[in-house]
Enzyme design. Structure first.
Site, PDB file in Angstrom:
ATOM      1  N   THR A 373     -10.367  72.545  27.446  1.00 19.47           N
ATOM      2  CA  THR A 373     -11.530  72.370  28.295  1.00 19.47           C
ATOM      3  C   THR A 373     -11.399  73.517  29.271  1.00 19.47           C
ATOM      4  OG1 THR A 373     -11.625  69.992  27.920  1.00 19.47           O
ATOM      5  CG2 THR A 373     -12.431  70.724  30.044  1.00 19.47           C
ATOM      6  N   ASP A 415     -13.802  62.048  21.493  1.00 20.59           N
ATOM      7  CA  ASP A 415     -13.530  61.411  22.791  1.00 20.59           C
ATOM      8  C   ASP A 415     -14.044  59.966  22.839  1.00 20.59           C
ATOM      9  OD1 ASP A 415     -11.993  63.292  24.007  1.00 20.59           O
ATOM     10  OD2 ASP A 415     -13.539  64.071  25.328  1.00 20.59           O
ATOM     11  N   GLY A 466      -7.388  67.457  28.971  1.00 25.17           N
ATOM     12  CA  GLY A 466      -7.557  66.147  28.347  1.00 25.17           C
ATOM     13  C   GLY A 466      -7.222  65.031  29.320  1.00 25.17           C
TER      14      GLY A 466
HETATM   15  N1  GLY Z   1     -12.782  66.566  26.144  1.00 25.07           N
HETATM   16  C1  GLY Z   1     -12.064  66.406  27.334  1.00 25.07           C
HETATM   17  C2  GLY Z   1     -12.729  65.500  28.312  1.00 25.07           C
HETATM   18  O1  GLY Z   1     -13.925  65.400  28.302  1.00 25.07           O
HETATM   19  O2  GLY Z   1     -12.078  64.871  29.099  1.00 25.07           O
END
Ligand code: GLY
Length: 560
Positions: A373, A415, A466
């Protein structure tokens, strides 16, 4: 224009030397500035933000230009085909929180990643077309535009230039592209700019013509340049060449949502952060609320006592996250109760300072989130501050590049809880609140955060990572607000992480040995891993903006 940029530490450089030359630029880990500062995962993206600020733009203009440039120069996580969140504090005192998280396509269904026996099919929610949620980033950029001063036509110029003329890639980007070659080849239906028969190396020029054309369509047609017309058709064609679900209607109906910010006090500071569908804000409020009554600063940075308290707060916040949190447009989430001061205090009633707590008695599970991210922080002298965290989810997302459109699509569907109540493909347990439903947004941990002091932006912070995002932001804020570390020390300090399940404390490999031995004696299981997060911080000390890019990557600060 007055230029008072002072770079006082050079971490690494790529051939060097002109600040604004895409073929010879350097990574700046610390910058002090008075007019505006940007820190992001890539030097050229931070410089794109400064470029538009110097043309009269404010912090929001810079955040938009930086995100667009990241989509070009940092393809592993910067994106047009992903989603994100923006937290802003405007100079008139208004707080804005924009949700442009990806959504499940209308044809998605609860059990879409399960086999006929009801078991998760390995990697189906991670690799390729079926893993893609409806992208939100471009809608988010246009939803931010009313707070900016310059038109999109100007803000998109650096990104188009970088895509069209190319830029020299860093050693880290070369390594990352090389390690993903096999997957690019396996998962794509057409060749793309990231594929190469010989290994990428530092200094190679990456030109992205298809992406430049997509950016030009956005420049010329606005939102419709992405969600309708040629770009939308190219996305849907790409879906149809494989097993993807996204339709023209999914794209046309996607909207960014203006959410009500999570705002709470921590001692003399006011914290402004992201509400659901990110779990970050609620969890951060719980974490800071749980530790507030204790004497953290007296106990000291990385002391066994401080660490134990923070670990036990993390255990409890993540247990609540797994149990209760999901997209508030689809599930009823008891946010008021979870953030009630008395409730938060009561969570620590069973905290035992002499021994490790246990996650065993707690029901429900947690949610897997990938590390890839990216976060950017911006401040300007007028009093605007912006924190944006945005993602493709895994590195290069689904690794699917939209044919002839040149941008990567996310694998954000992972997710969601692939199978609520049962361990998913990572051996982790998900929950009903985050089950897949058409149009629903998957729970996130992204925690873009602004700290106000006397109603003025004091700190902007955030990170990828994450499920570790929330604990990294929490620790960075504690490092600054309680342990009196400098921004650089606060960002670079090794991080630790507890997420309720598995019941272990994860620490970075370079973590000091002494406190870990103390925690082990109390019964904590410690495991170590490589990097946790890449935090980008700006602190405003009486008008001097101190911008710090994390030592863990190509992260770079810029300012003037
Ligand atoms: N994909 C990482 C988050 O949205 O937390």
């Amino acid at each position: 224009m007055r230029t008072v940029l002072l770079a006082f530490m050079l971490c690494s450089c790529l051939h060097v030397f002109a600040q604004d030359d895409a073929f010879h630029y350097k990574i700046e880990k610390e910058v002090k500035a008075s007019q505006g500062a940007v820190v992001s995962a890539h030097p050229l993206a931070s410089l794109a933000g400064i470029e538009v600020m110097k043309q009269g733009g404010n912090a929001i203009d810079a955040a938009i230009a930086t995100q667009l440039a990241l989509a070009v120069v940092y393809p592993a996580a910067g994106n047009l085909g992903g989603g994100g969140f923006m937290v802003a504090h405007l100079k008139d005192g208004k707080n804005v929180t924009l949700d442009y998280r990806e959504a499940a396509p209308a044809r998605a269904s609860r059990d879409m990643y399960l086999d006929t026996a009801g078991n998760p099919i390995r990697n189906l929610s991670i690799d390729g077309h079926l893993a893609c949620g409806v992208p939100g980033t471009v809608a988010g950029l246009f939803a931010s535009l009313p707070y900016a001063k310059l038109p999109m036509k100007k803000l998109i110029v650096p990104a188009i230039r970088l895509a069209e003329k190319g830029f020299a890639i860093t050693a880290a980007e070369a390594r990352s592209l090389n390690s993903t070659q096999a997957q690019f080849k396996k998962l794509n239906t057409e060749d793309n700019a990231f594929m190469k028969d010989t290994p990428w190396k530092e200094g190679d020029i990456l030109i992205q013509e298809d992406l430049a054309n997509t950016l030009k369509r956005i420049r010329d047609k606005g939102l419709a340049g992405f969600y309708e017309g040629e770009t939308a058709r190219l996305i849907v064609d790409e879906m149809q060449r494989a097993d993807g679900l996204i339709t023209l209607e999914d794209l046309k109906s996607y909207r960014a949502v203006d959410r009500t910010p999570v705002v709470f006090n921590y001692k003399q500071y006011q914290i402004v952060t992201m509400p659901l569908p990110s779990s970050g804000g609620v969890a951060l409020q719980q974490l800071m609320g749980m530790v507030a009554p204790y004497r953290l600063s007296a106990w000291g940075f990385h002391s066994v006592k401080s660490m134990q308290l923070m670990i036990e707060a993390e255990r409890r916040a993540y247990a609540d996250r797994a149990q209760f949190l999901g997209d508030p447009d689809f599930v009823k989430v008891p946010v008021k109760q979870l953030t009630d001061a008395a409730y938060i205090r009561s969570r620590m009633n069973d905290f035992d300072t002499t021994k490790a707590g246990s996650s065993q008695a707690v029901k429900a599970g947690n949610v897997h989130e990938s590390d890839e991210t990216t976060h950017l922080s911006v401040m300007d002298a007028a009093g605007n501050a912006v924190a944006v965290t945005t993602t493709l989810n895994g590195g290069y997302g689904s690794r699917v590049v939209v044919g002839s459109a040149g941008f990567l699509l996310n694998n954000e569907m992972d997710d969601f809880s692939v199978k609520p109540g049962v361990p998913n493909m990572y051996g982790l347990v998900g929950n009903e609140a985050n089950a897949i439903q058409p149009g629903k947004r998957m729970l996130s941990s992204m925690t873009p955060t602004i700290v106000l002091k006397n109603q003025i932006p004091y700190i902007v912070a955030g990170t990828p990572g994450g499920s570790t995002i929330i604990t990294s932001v929490f620790q960075t804020l504690m490092n600054l607000l309680e342990f009196d570390l400098s921004p650089k020390e606060a960002v670079d300090a090794p991080k630790f992480h507890h997420q309720w399940l598995p019941d272990e404390v994860v620490v970075e490999e370079d973590f000091e040995k002494a406190p870990l031995e103390g925690l082990e004696k109390m019964g904590y299981k410690i495991t170590s891993r490589g990097h946790i997060g890449r935090t980008e911080v700006i602190r405003n000390v009486n008008g001097q903006l101190e911008a710090v890019g994390d030592k863990r990557g190509d992260d770079s600060a810029a300012g003037f």
